[in-house]
Design a protein around this motif. Sequence first.
Motif, PDB file in Angstrom:
ATOM      1  N   ARG A  81       0.835  -1.199   0.000  1.00  0.00           N
ATOM      2  CA  ARG A  81       0.000   0.000   0.000  1.00  0.00           C
ATOM      3  C   ARG A  81       0.877   1.259   0.000  1.00  0.00           C
ATOM      4  O   ARG A  81       0.639   2.203  -0.752  1.00  0.00           O
ATOM      5  CB  ARG A  81      -0.911   0.022   1.233  1.00  0.00           C
ATOM      6  CG  ARG A  81      -1.773   1.264   1.313  1.00  0.00           C
ATOM      7  CD  ARG A  81      -2.270   1.558   2.693  1.00  0.00           C
ATOM      8  NE  ARG A  81      -1.180   1.912   3.608  1.00  0.00           N
ATOM      9  CZ  ARG A  81      -1.344   2.298   4.865  1.00  0.00           C
ATOM     10  NH1 ARG A  81      -2.555   2.344   5.368  1.00  0.00           N
ATOM     11  NH2 ARG A  81      -0.301   2.613   5.625  1.00  0.00           N
ATOM     12  N   ALA A  85       1.121   4.006  -2.891  1.00  0.00           N
ATOM     13  CA  ALA A  85       0.776   5.398  -2.595  1.00  0.00           C
ATOM     14  C   ALA A  85       1.898   6.330  -3.064  1.00  0.00           C
ATOM     15  O   ALA A  85       1.639   7.377  -3.667  1.00  0.00           O
ATOM     16  CB  ALA A  85       0.516   5.565  -1.102  1.00  0.00           C
ATOM     17  N   PHE A  95      -4.827   5.644   1.048  1.00  0.00           N
ATOM     18  CA  PHE A  95      -5.511   4.530   0.386  1.00  0.00           C
ATOM     19  C   PHE A  95      -6.429   3.819   1.370  1.00  0.00           C
ATOM     20  O   PHE A  95      -6.069   2.832   2.001  1.00  0.00           O
ATOM     21  CB  PHE A  95      -4.508   3.581  -0.259  1.00  0.00           C
ATOM     22  CG  PHE A  95      -3.993   4.070  -1.592  1.00  0.00           C
ATOM     23  CD1 PHE A  95      -4.805   4.807  -2.440  1.00  0.00           C
ATOM     24  CD2 PHE A  95      -2.706   3.781  -2.000  1.00  0.00           C
ATOM     25  CE1 PHE A  95      -4.340   5.252  -3.669  1.00  0.00           C
ATOM     26  CE2 PHE A  95      -2.229   4.221  -3.223  1.00  0.00           C
ATOM     27  CZ  PHE A  95      -3.058   4.961  -4.068  1.00  0.00           C
ATOM     28  N   PHE A 181      -5.687  -0.042  -5.345  1.00  0.00           N
ATOM     29  CA  PHE A 181      -5.774   0.897  -4.213  1.00  0.00           C
ATOM     30  C   PHE A 181      -6.448   2.173  -4.695  1.00  0.00           C
ATOM     31  O   PHE A 181      -6.150   2.646  -5.795  1.00  0.00           O
ATOM     32  CB  PHE A 181      -4.376   1.251  -3.706  1.00  0.00           C
ATOM     33  CG  PHE A 181      -3.574   0.067  -3.232  1.00  0.00           C
ATOM     34  CD1 PHE A 181      -3.599  -0.325  -1.899  1.00  0.00           C
ATOM     35  CD2 PHE A 181      -2.791  -0.659  -4.123  1.00  0.00           C
ATOM     36  CE1 PHE A 181      -2.857  -1.413  -1.457  1.00  0.00           C
ATOM     37  CE2 PHE A 181      -2.043  -1.753  -3.691  1.00  0.00           C
ATOM     38  CZ  PHE A 181      -2.077  -2.130  -2.349  1.00  0.00           C
ATOM     39  N   ARG A 182      -7.321   2.728  -3.858  1.00  0.00           N
ATOM     40  CA  ARG A 182      -8.013   3.984  -4.216  1.00  0.00           C
ATOM     41  C   ARG A 182      -8.069   4.916  -3.022  1.00  0.00           C
ATOM     42  O   ARG A 182      -8.364   4.465  -1.906  1.00  0.00           O
ATOM     43  CB  ARG A 182      -9.451   3.689  -4.677  1.00  0.00           C
ATOM     44  CG  ARG A 182      -9.537   2.938  -5.994  1.00  0.00           C
ATOM     45  CD  ARG A 182     -10.944   2.486  -6.318  1.00  0.00           C
ATOM     46  NE  ARG A 182     -10.974   1.668  -7.533  1.00  0.00           N
ATOM     47  CZ  ARG A 182     -10.566   0.407  -7.597  1.00  0.00           C
ATOM     48  NH1 ARG A 182     -10.132  -0.208  -6.523  1.00  0.00           N
ATOM     49  NH2 ARG A 182     -10.581  -0.246  -8.743  1.00  0.00           N
ATOM     50  N   ASN A 183      -7.841   6.199  -3.265  1.00  0.00           N
ATOM     51  CA  ASN A 183      -8.118   7.186  -2.217  1.00  0.00           C
ATOM     52  C   ASN A 183      -9.487   7.804  -2.498  1.00  0.00           C
ATOM     53  O   ASN A 183     -10.027   7.676  -3.601  1.00  0.00           O
ATOM     54  CB  ASN A 183      -7.004   8.243  -2.133  1.00  0.00           C
ATOM     55  CG  ASN A 183      -6.870   9.067  -3.380  1.00  0.00           C
ATOM     56  OD1 ASN A 183      -6.978   8.539  -4.489  1.00  0.00           O
ATOM     57  ND2 ASN A 183      -6.634  10.352  -3.234  1.00  0.00           N
TER      58      ASN A 183
END
Length: 186
Positions: A81, A85, A95, A181-183
């Motif tokens: 992660r 990032a 994330f 992964f998404r923010n």
Amino acid sequence: MTASLFDMPIGPDGLLHRDEFITPVEERELLDRLEGLSFEPFQFQGFEGRRHVVSFGRRYDFNGPGLVDAEPLPEWLLPLRDRAAAFADLPGEAFAHVLINKYPVGAPIGWHRDRPVFDKVVGVSLLSPAIMRFRQREGARWRRTAVALAPRSAYVLDGPARRDWEHSIPEAKALRYSITFRNLRT
Ligand SMILES: O=C(O)CCC(=O)C(=O)O
Ligand SMILES: [Fe+2]
């Protein structure tokens, strides 16, 4: 690890792609972890996809409520992660949502843009190669492009690649996983 000369600016603007983002040993360790997860068929408004998924942090429920809480990220995912990032110029904690996709032979992901509650997307590919296709409407026609996703490579979807283009991956020819992964958009 932020954008460098080796991040190929190919495909739509806002797409970054880097080969050998993880080592073969890291890939093997992640695969051992993924094999222990309880994947479930992707559910979309009453339909089941051939793709299987596991979410951590948050989960996007396409059958109604949208973004809901999910199990926290496991320890073993934190180093990846943080690396993902950094690739997207974000702090690791940004994330909040991890979606792991499992594509058995024959499983595609259809044309879509990721949900607008999310901002950047980083995807890490494992086990077998795939082609990510992109399309954008231009009058009556589609502009199209594609990028090869080798095992152990990673991509960032940001800018136009994220917002304006749709993406899809044809039916898998061999088992493949992606860790995405998404923010959250603020
Ligand atoms: O498997 C991939 O790398 C693509 C996944 C994807 O587009 C998604 O999860 O929204
Ligand atoms: Fe996507």
